[in-house]
Design an enzyme around this catalytic site. Sequence first.
Site, short mmCIF file in Angstrom:
data_model
loop_
_atom_site.label_atom_id
_atom_site.label_comp_id
_atom_site.label_asym_id
_atom_site.label_seq_id
_atom_site.Cartn_x
_atom_site.Cartn_y
_atom_site.Cartn_z
N GLY A 17 0.81 -1.22 0.00
CA GLY A 17 0.00 0.00 0.00
C GLY A 17 0.84 1.26 0.00
O GLY A 17 0.55 2.22 -0.73
N SER A 129 -3.08 -13.81 -4.52
CA SER A 129 -1.77 -14.41 -4.25
C SER A 129 -1.53 -15.66 -5.07
O SER A 129 -2.46 -16.39 -5.41
CB SER A 129 -1.72 -14.77 -2.77
N TYR A 184 -4.50 -19.68 4.28
CA TYR A 184 -4.32 -18.35 3.69
C TYR A 184 -4.70 -18.36 2.21
O TYR A 184 -5.47 -17.51 1.74
CB TYR A 184 -2.86 -17.91 3.88
N ASN A 213 6.00 -13.82 -4.75
CA ASN A 213 6.61 -13.37 -3.48
C ASN A 213 7.19 -11.97 -3.63
O ASN A 213 8.24 -11.81 -4.27
CB ASN A 213 7.73 -14.32 -3.05
N1 LIG Z 1 3.83 -9.30 0.05
C1 LIG Z 1 3.62 -10.38 -0.68
O1 LIG Z 1 4.55 -11.14 -0.99
C2 LIG Z 1 2.23 -10.70 -1.20
C3 LIG Z 1 2.10 -11.75 -2.12
C4 LIG Z 1 0.83 -12.07 -2.59
C5 LIG Z 1 -0.27 -11.34 -2.16
N2 LIG Z 1 -0.12 -10.34 -1.25
C6 LIG Z 1 -1.31 -9.63 -0.80
O2 LIG Z 1 -1.10 -8.23 -0.90
C7 LIG Z 1 -1.80 -7.56 0.15
C8 LIG Z 1 -0.88 -6.61 0.87
O3 LIG Z 1 0.21 -7.34 1.40
P1 LIG Z 1 1.47 -6.63 2.04
O4 LIG Z 1 2.65 -7.44 1.64
O5 LIG Z 1 1.43 -5.18 1.79
O6 LIG Z 1 1.19 -6.96 3.57
P2 LIG Z 1 1.30 -6.01 4.86
O7 LIG Z 1 1.07 -6.89 6.03
O8 LIG Z 1 2.52 -5.17 4.80
O9 LIG Z 1 0.03 -5.05 4.65
C9 LIG Z 1 -1.27 -5.45 4.99
C10 LIG Z 1 -1.91 -4.28 5.70
O10 LIG Z 1 -3.24 -4.66 6.07
C11 LIG Z 1 -3.48 -4.16 7.36
N3 LIG Z 1 -4.51 -4.97 7.99
C12 LIG Z 1 -4.41 -6.24 8.47
N4 LIG Z 1 -5.57 -6.63 9.01
C13 LIG Z 1 -6.44 -5.59 8.83
C14 LIG Z 1 -7.79 -5.38 9.18
N5 LIG Z 1 -8.49 -6.31 9.84
N6 LIG Z 1 -8.38 -4.21 8.84
C15 LIG Z 1 -7.68 -3.24 8.19
N7 LIG Z 1 -6.37 -3.38 7.86
C16 LIG Z 1 -5.77 -4.55 8.17
C17 LIG Z 1 -2.15 -4.26 8.09
O11 LIG Z 1 -2.09 -3.36 9.20
C18 LIG Z 1 -1.18 -3.88 6.98
O12 LIG Z 1 -0.89 -2.50 7.00
C19 LIG Z 1 -2.42 -8.65 1.00
O13 LIG Z 1 -3.78 -8.79 0.63
C20 LIG Z 1 -1.67 -9.90 0.64
O14 LIG Z 1 -2.48 -11.05 0.77
C21 LIG Z 1 1.11 -10.00 -0.77
#
Ligand SMILES: NC(=O)c1ccc[n+]([C@@H]2O[C@H](COP(=O)([O-])OP(=O)(O)OC[C@H]3O[C@@H](n4cnc5c(N)ncnc54)[C@H](O)[C@@H]3O)[C@@H](O)[C@H]2O)c1
Length: 353
Positions: A17, A129, A184, A213
Amino acid sequence: MSAVGTVLVTGGAGFIGCALSQKLAGSAERWVVLDSMHPQVHGDTVRPTELYDDAEMIVGDVTDAAAWDTLLETVRPDVVIHLAAETGTAQSLHEASRHSRVNVVGTTEMLDAFGRAGIVPGLILLSSSRAVYGEGQWRSAAGELYVPGQRSHAQFENAQWDFPDSEPVASSAARTWPTPTSVYGATKLAQEHILSAWVEAHDSALVILRLQNVYGPGQSLINSYTGIVSLFSQLAADGKSIPIYEDGKITRDFVYIEDVADAFVALLKHAPKQGLVRYDVGSGVGTTIQELAQHIADFHHAPAPHVTGAYRDGDVRYASCDIEPTTAALGWQPQWSVERGVAGLQDWIAAQA
Ligand SMILES: NC(=O)c1ccc[n+]([C@@H]2O[C@H](COP(=O)([O-])OP(=O)(O)OC[C@H]3O[C@@H](n4cnc5c(N)ncnc54)[C@H](O)[C@@H]3O)[C@@H](O)[C@H]2O)c1
């Protein structure tokens, strides 16, 4: 991007984000973040420094119907980027309800709140994902494609890491049937289905990005459940030997955060007006965990990584994707090799210390 007006980003204070806010928020009319500031990810941080300065930040939980109603009194999103999630793949096996509550019920609460407020966003982007694929497809020695399913606990105990006489095939949204092997992954697939049903019924548009990833600057350094590149980097920087699961040949597609943010930018230019599209976003290159650990150890002149033979139930042996359909449709191309990305991340980690 001013034509898109108000953008609402759930989980928008997280790793992806914040990177998106730096690329896109300046050209949106409003960039509004709804984020619970999950302690596992943020510790006691109030607002991440990586979040774009003019982004509006509301601390709230996507599972909280009242928080949604209050938010939507003043925010009428044209575009929703749905990132909020519990993301611990291994953790989700033992904390299934928590993952389901946020990822599944959090998504349905959002949609119900849109209904109560009479809002239909023109476009929803979901960061899904690679976990939805599970093991995806493998090819037998006879050349036949098959879906091997999940490795059993007994297989792990006997160190049968691979599927016999077979080789893995890169996943593709067009041809790989999703068969998640983690809670997940199942919740991410549920998000896809729920949003798809809602969007089709409201003549809106949905873009699903199945991310591999993602790693790079801005990823939580305190969340021990995600971010293997950051975890390995911190071990090697401390002069420790990196422990590696199974036989070291677990394979992942590591894609740098800049490339992922650029994919979202390209996507917003090519988003459909109606209906559903799915894209795979990765580097298109599979890297074994042993290779990754060795790059990082070399960078820090740390002792060689060591293979432990440990395993995690539900872990996928091989994950990479075919990015050709995505590059063709979006005119986007990943720019960062693992070697370059690992180096870029080390500088950022050192700066945090
Ligand atoms: N980083 C990766 O490798 C990856 C890979 C595939 C998919 N994703 C997806 O991308 C998205 C973002 O991932 P990221 O890597 O930025 O993770 P991250 O954990 O850094 O960000 C997730 C954000 O969601 C917030 N959050 C968690 N629970 C919440 C709730 N109940 N209400 C409101 N906010 C909430 C957290 O505070 C955090 O800021 C996720 O949906 C994840 O499934 C990430």
